[in-house]
Design a protein around this motif. Structure first.
Motif, PDB file in Angstrom:
ATOM      1  N   UNK A   1       0.843  -1.193   0.000  1.00  0.00           N
ATOM      2  CA  UNK A   1       0.000   0.000   0.000  1.00  0.00           C
ATOM      3  C   UNK A   1       0.875   1.239   0.000  1.00  0.00           C
ATOM      4  N   UNK A   2       0.684   2.060  -1.049  1.00  0.00           N
ATOM      5  CA  UNK A   2       1.440   3.311  -1.144  1.00  0.00           C
ATOM      6  C   UNK A   2       0.548   4.524  -0.917  1.00  0.00           C
ATOM      7  N   UNK A   3      -0.723   4.388  -1.304  1.00  0.00           N
ATOM      8  CA  UNK A   3      -1.714   5.437  -1.044  1.00  0.00           C
ATOM      9  C   UNK A   3      -2.962   4.756  -0.496  1.00  0.00           C
ATOM     10  N   UNK A   4      -3.958   5.555  -0.125  1.00  0.00           N
ATOM     11  CA  UNK A   4      -5.172   4.973   0.441  1.00  0.00           C
ATOM     12  C   UNK A   4      -6.232   4.677  -0.619  1.00  0.00           C
ATOM     13  N   UNK A   5      -5.800   4.613  -1.915  1.00  0.00           N
ATOM     14  CA  UNK A   5      -6.762   4.334  -2.980  1.00  0.00           C
ATOM     15  C   UNK A   5      -7.446   2.999  -2.767  1.00  0.00           C
ATOM     16  N   UNK A   6      -6.676   1.994  -2.432  1.00  0.00           N
ATOM     17  CA  UNK A   6      -7.277   0.690  -2.103  1.00  0.00           C
ATOM     18  C   UNK A   6      -6.620   0.135  -0.849  1.00  0.00           C
ATOM     19  N   UNK A   7      -7.416   0.010   0.178  1.00  0.00           N
ATOM     20  CA  UNK A   7      -6.976  -0.635   1.413  1.00  0.00           C
ATOM     21  C   UNK A   7      -7.963  -1.751   1.695  1.00  0.00           C
ATOM     22  N   UNK A   8      -7.507  -2.989   1.838  1.00  0.00           N
ATOM     23  CA  UNK A   8      -8.440  -4.097   2.074  1.00  0.00           C
ATOM     24  C   UNK A   8      -9.354  -3.832   3.270  1.00  0.00           C
ATOM     25  N   UNK A   9     -10.637  -4.104   3.079  1.00  0.00           N
ATOM     26  CA  UNK A   9     -11.633  -4.059   4.160  1.00  0.00           C
ATOM     27  C   UNK A   9     -11.773  -2.687   4.814  1.00  0.00           C
ATOM     28  N   UNK A  10     -11.403  -1.631   4.100  1.00  0.00           N
ATOM     29  CA  UNK A  10     -11.569  -0.293   4.668  1.00  0.00           C
ATOM     30  C   UNK A  10     -13.056   0.043   4.720  1.00  0.00           C
ATOM     31  N   UNK A  11     -13.548   0.321   5.912  1.00  0.00           N
ATOM     32  CA  UNK A  11     -14.971   0.599   6.087  1.00  0.00           C
ATOM     33  C   UNK A  11     -15.323   1.955   5.492  1.00  0.00           C
ATOM     34  N   UNK A  12     -16.530   2.045   4.959  1.00  0.00           N
ATOM     35  CA  UNK A  12     -17.024   3.332   4.462  1.00  0.00           C
ATOM     36  C   UNK A  12     -17.012   4.363   5.580  1.00  0.00           C
ATOM     37  N   UNK A  13     -17.342   3.912   6.783  1.00  0.00           N
ATOM     38  CA  UNK A  13     -17.297   4.781   7.954  1.00  0.00           C
ATOM     39  C   UNK A  13     -17.019   3.911   9.171  1.00  0.00           C
ATOM     40  N   UNK A  14     -15.959   4.230   9.886  1.00  0.00           N
ATOM     41  CA  UNK A  14     -15.637   3.491  11.103  1.00  0.00           C
ATOM     42  C   UNK A  14     -16.342   4.182  12.267  1.00  0.00           C
ATOM     43  N   UNK A  15     -17.271   3.474  12.874  1.00  0.00           N
ATOM     44  CA  UNK A  15     -18.059   4.049  13.972  1.00  0.00           C
ATOM     45  C   UNK A  15     -17.488   3.550  15.290  1.00  0.00           C
ATOM     46  N   UNK A  16     -17.202   4.493  16.181  1.00  0.00           N
ATOM     47  CA  UNK A  16     -16.590   4.124  17.456  1.00  0.00           C
ATOM     48  C   UNK A  16     -15.111   3.815  17.270  1.00  0.00           C
ATOM     49  N   UNK A  17     -14.524   3.193  18.254  1.00  0.00           N
ATOM     50  CA  UNK A  17     -13.141   2.694  18.209  1.00  0.00           C
ATOM     51  C   UNK A  17     -12.075   3.786  18.243  1.00  0.00           C
ATOM     52  N   UNK A  18     -12.453   5.045  18.503  1.00  0.00           N
ATOM     53  CA  UNK A  18     -11.438   6.104  18.562  1.00  0.00           C
ATOM     54  C   UNK A  18     -10.406   5.800  19.636  1.00  0.00           C
ATOM     55  N   UNK A  19     -10.853   5.218  20.747  1.00  0.00           N
ATOM     56  CA  UNK A  19      -9.927   4.897  21.836  1.00  0.00           C
ATOM     57  C   UNK A  19      -8.910   3.846  21.391  1.00  0.00           C
ATOM     58  N   UNK A  20      -9.362   2.867  20.597  1.00  0.00           N
ATOM     59  CA  UNK A  20      -8.441   1.825  20.128  1.00  0.00           C
ATOM     60  C   UNK A  20      -7.475   2.361  19.067  1.00  0.00           C
ATOM     61  N   UNK A  21      -7.950   3.261  18.212  1.00  0.00           N
ATOM     62  CA  UNK A  21      -7.043   3.871  17.238  1.00  0.00           C
ATOM     63  C   UNK A  21      -5.933   4.633  17.953  1.00  0.00           C
ATOM     64  N   UNK A  22      -6.311   5.351  19.004  1.00  0.00           N
ATOM     65  CA  UNK A  22      -5.302   6.073  19.798  1.00  0.00           C
ATOM     66  C   UNK A  22      -4.360   5.105  20.500  1.00  0.00           C
TER      67      UNK A  22
END
Length: 877
Positions: free
Chosen positions: A242-263
């Motif tokens: 992956x060089x850009x975010x054009x195609x990322x496997x299983x990338x959700x249209x919108x990630x709801x919640x999980x901000x704490x885990x991303x941090x």
């Protein structure tokens, strides 16, 4: 030379400066002349633009052009022949295309936001010119397609799959019936590791052909689809750089919640180079790491290698990595493949290994990774060498947002949402995939939250994704669970299904071992395997050695639907467990829900077991005396009392009715119901000719009559005392004295209360030497101490009151009786309040309040809240 921009709005430049364009016909004539390789006759231009053979209009337009800067250099008039010396973006485009310089050709085309040839140049009464423009637009559009196809081919040869996908999509946007490009896009998706996307592209092609031409895809396309689906195009997994975010496997249209885990991922990667995102299938581990990958790439931190691992062996993973770098031959020819792989990976900034199942493959992969290269693994299995972040259920607010997002509906009013949407999320355990499936079902079928809740309430795990939204392998939570179950050892699989016979989601190893008729240690090993697979959580209560394992809600639903154990098997396991731990209240705390389930089964399957288990839980120094009854257990106590009486088990019925009276009186302050229960217990005491129990019940009837504000209470006390004296029954005497001390206190006759209570304490302490009466004497001693302490407080003997009540508290703690502890804390709070030590008073009130809430003593909890409000204490209980 004059420079013209003919793609988009026509623009003129001379020596780097833009010129003001002339009138539309003069501009059209200039653009046409710049396009020609030979001079053009004036008459031809007159016919093209003015539909006449007269050249007067040409001469006027020519005069306009001569007013432009540099016209004497680039405008050439040779009698009747006209030409211009000019360059243009169209010429550059065509020359680059002839030279197969697709990069330059596409750059010319894309320079304008709308590259339509001579866009918006309107020339009136010039039909031939309009036809020429239309023909050129068509020709240039075809050339643009040729440039795109040439660029696509060069990108494919360079293994630049991500960029090639973008070009292929541009071609299909212009030529959606181009089946060759559809096939190439399918192949690109597969090479990128997105087999699902390849199959989806085939379906897009099939629908387009059916709708537009009413035909099916060509045989070549069907052959390619078959090869992709059988994965015969590669030796194993596919790794993606992956060089850009054009195609990322299983990338959700919108990630709801999980901000704490991303941090948490961000912060942990700074200190740990090896990170594990662990959780039960469908909790969104892959979507979470995909979202993190997008953030990583958006910040230009460097390239990422993404590899979906599965259960493949190390060689398959190494092969996939080498193909991502187009280095298969290099890997085969080297004497040291690990060094070669490490060298290939050195330029990466992050390695993501998704859905890992093979511990050996993971260990071997780590051996070839550069030490400084961060690795994120997603897995349902636990791996001890990693820093673990657990990806569990969503917060309820996030689950509700996810439900509404997929249902494409705005949240319902709070009252309805709390009743139906909230209940739906609760039933699904706030599990992301299950909540998403629920939302899509609401959307596809037009159901209400209430309708869907009613449909799935028995087997929520079996809910299926609507066909139009189905994704391979994620059609339902049941599919995910079946996949995981297949990887379990036989003992762990047996334990999983055995949990389905439980009455709640958690169990101790001992109870499950009794149900399975297996060794307890072996059963715990099986439960640990379930925990490592992300199917359950290990739980330990603070201050207790009892360990239990809780299945996730949907796992429990799956196990329940597939269990082969009968309800009576669990009933007998519960009976054996209770018999062993009857006095071990902490252990019973962990299994009380399952034990009550066993009791309910026994109610219909074996009345004798039903009565016996309720007696063990309720009578004497029993669990419910220490913990208080729940509404469910109270109903079972009523039913057990009635059934014992009906079956002629007089002694059991007597004790059960007596305990029922205690519960009505002590926990619910329902004194009339308590009096009726005690009356039945008295009749049964006489039937079994137990004078001790007769005296005890008479004393209880006396105190209950007092609470009912009846004046005949003293007669019951006298009758009880007479029997106790005649029988020389010190325990009954202590009981009567304790009750009389309580009544005197309620009448605010504190001296009399103190006398009765001290005498009751003295008798109860003597009785404690008799082990046969230990539990009952302990009961009378505790309440006599409380009554004595209350009397001392009201007589102004604060220090004595504190000593007495602390003695009562110590007795409650030794007995592990939570309700008694709450009583003692409340009385200590009252004493500190009376001595104006408000901090200590509030501390003890809070302790009492919390215990009351935890043990279903709502009346007592409300009493404390009311007391605090009356005395202006803070209400943050």
């Amino acid at each position: 030379m004059l420079e013209l921009k003919l793609f988009g709005l026509p623009r003129l430049f001379y020596q780097g400066k833009e010129l003001v364009a002339p009138g539309s016909k003069a501009l059209a004539m200039l653009c046409y002349l710049s396009y020609q390789t030979e001079p053009v006759h004036r008459k031809f231009l007159a016919e093209l633009l003015w539909e006449t053979t007269k050249t007067t209009s040409v001469r006027v337009a020519l005069s306009e052009l001569r007013n432009l800067a540099g016209a004497d250099q680039w405008l050439i008039a040779d009698g009747q022949l006209l030409s211009v010396r000019a360059s243009s973006d169209v010429k550059t485009f065509q020359e680059a295309l002839l030279a197969e310089d697709y990069e330059t050709a596409l750059a010319c085309w894309n320079e304008s936001t709308d590259p339509s040839f001579l866009k918006s140049l309107e020339v009136k009464k010039a039909a031939d010119f309009d036809d020429w423009v239309a023909a050129e637009r068509s020709r240039l559009s075809a050339l643009h397609l040729s440039a795109l196809q040439g660029k696509l081919k060069s990108l494919e040869l360079a293994h630049e799959y991500e960029a090639a996908l973008e070009i292929a999509r541009q071609i299909l946007a212009k030529d959606k019936l181009n089946e060759d490009v559809h096939r190439r896009l399918m192949l690109l998706e597969h090479k990128r590791g997105n087999t699902e996307g390849a199959v989806q592209q085939f379906e897009i092609l099939r629908r387009v052909l059916k709708d537009e031409l009413d035909v099916e895809p060509l045989a070549d396309t069907l052959t390619l689809l078959k090869e992709i689906e059988s994965s015969s195009l590669s030796s194993g997994k596919t790794a993606v750089i992956l060089k850009t975010d054009t195609y990322i496997p299983a990338l959700a249209e919108k990630l709801i919640g999980r901000a704490d885990l991303l941090n948490a991922i961000e912060s942990n990667l700074q200190t740990h180079k090896r990170l594990l995102l662990h959780g039960f299938g469908g909790t969104g581990k892959t979507a979470l790491v995909a979202s993190f990958a997008k953030h990583w790439l958006d910040e230009h931190r460097g390239n990422i290698l993404w590899l979906q691992a599965g259960d493949d062996n190390p060689e398959t993973l190494f092969d996939a990595i080498s193909r991502a770098f187009n280095a298969q031959q290099q890997l085969k020819q080297t004497r040291n493949p690990q060094v070669t792989l490490r060298h290939l990976l050195a330029d990466l900034s992050l390695f993501i290994l998704d859905d890992a199942w093979n511990a050996y493959a993971l260990a071997k992969l780590q051996e070839v990774l550069p030490a400084e290269l961060p690795l994120i693994v997603t897995a349902r299995q636990r791996y001890s060498q990693f820093k673990r972040l657990d990806v569990g259920r969503l917060r309820r607010t996030d689950a509700l947002e996810l439900l509404n997002y997929n249902a494409k509906q705005t949240p319902e009013p709070a009252d309805k949402q709390s009743k139906y949407a909230d209940q739906l999320c609760n039933l699904l355990g706030d599990h992301p995939l299950a909540v998403r499936i629920a939302g899509l079902t609401l959307l596809a079928e037009g159901l209400s939250n209430k309708d869907l809740l009613e449909r799935i309430k028995e087997n929520p795990h079996s809910m299926k994704t609507p066909a139009e939204f189905a994704e391979e392998g994620r059609e339902s939570v049941a599919n995910l669970l079946s996949t995981t179950a297949k990887t379990l050892s036989d003992p762990a699989y047996e334990a999983l299904l055995g949990c389905g016979s439980l009455h709640t989601t958690s169990t101790t190893p001992e109870l499950l071992a009794l149900a399975l008729r297996r060794d307890e240690l072996a059963t715990e090993d099986a439960l640990i395997e379930l925990q490592k697979r992300g199917l359950s959580d290990r739980q330990a209560q603070a201050g207790s050695d009892v360990i239990s394992y809780r299945l996730h809600d949907l796992v429990y639903s799956f196990a329940k639907a597939n269990t082969n154990l009968r309800a009576t098997t669990m009933m007998h396991a519960g009976k054996a467990f209770l018999a062993k731990h009857q006095k071990d209240f902490d252990t019973l705390d962990a299994e009380i829900a399952n034990l009550l389930g066993s009791v309910q089964t026994a109610q219909y399957e074996d009345p004798d077991v039903f009565i016996d288990m309720m007696t063990q839980l309720s009578v004497g120094d029993a669990y419910y005396l220490a913990r208080g009854h729940s509404p469910q257990s109270l109903k079972l106590l009523i039913r057990a009392s009635e059934q014992a009486e009906k079956l002629g088990n007089v002694e059991a019925a007597h004790y059960l009715y007596a305990r029922l009276g205690d519960t009505y009186r002590g926990l619910y302050a329902n004194f009339e119901a308590a009096f009726r229960s005690y009356e039945k217990a008295l009749v049964l005491a006489k039937k079994i000719t137990n004078r001790h129990r007769e005296a005890a019940i008479l004393s209880l009837l006396g105190i209950t009559r007092f609470e009912c504000k009846q004046t005949d209470f003293d007669g019951y006390f006298e009758a009880a005392y007479t029997i106790a004296k005649a029988e020389n029954d010190n325990l009954a005497i202590s009981n009567v004295l304790q009750h009389r001390g309580y009544v005197s206190g309620r009448l605010e006759n504190w001296k009399e209360t103190l006398e009765f209570s001290k005498e009751a304490v003295s008798v109860a302490k003597k009785l404690q030497d008799d082990s046969r009466e230990d539990s009952l004497s302990c009961y009378h001693l505790f309440f006599s101490l409380l009554n004595q302490g209350i009397a001392e407080r009201n007589l102004g003997q604060i220090d004595k009151a504190l000593n007495t009540k602390n003695e009562a508290l110590a007795l409650a703690q030794t007995s592990n009786n939570k309700i008694w502890q709450a009583y003692a804390f409340q009385e200590l709070g009252e004493t500190y309040h009376a001595s104006d030590k408000k901090d200590l008073a509030l501390l003890n009130f809070r302790k009492a309040y919390q215990i009351y809430l935890e043990n279903n003593a709502s009346i007592d909890a409300k009493q404390i809240a009311s007391l605090l409000k009356e005395n202006n204490y803070p209400l943050d209980l």
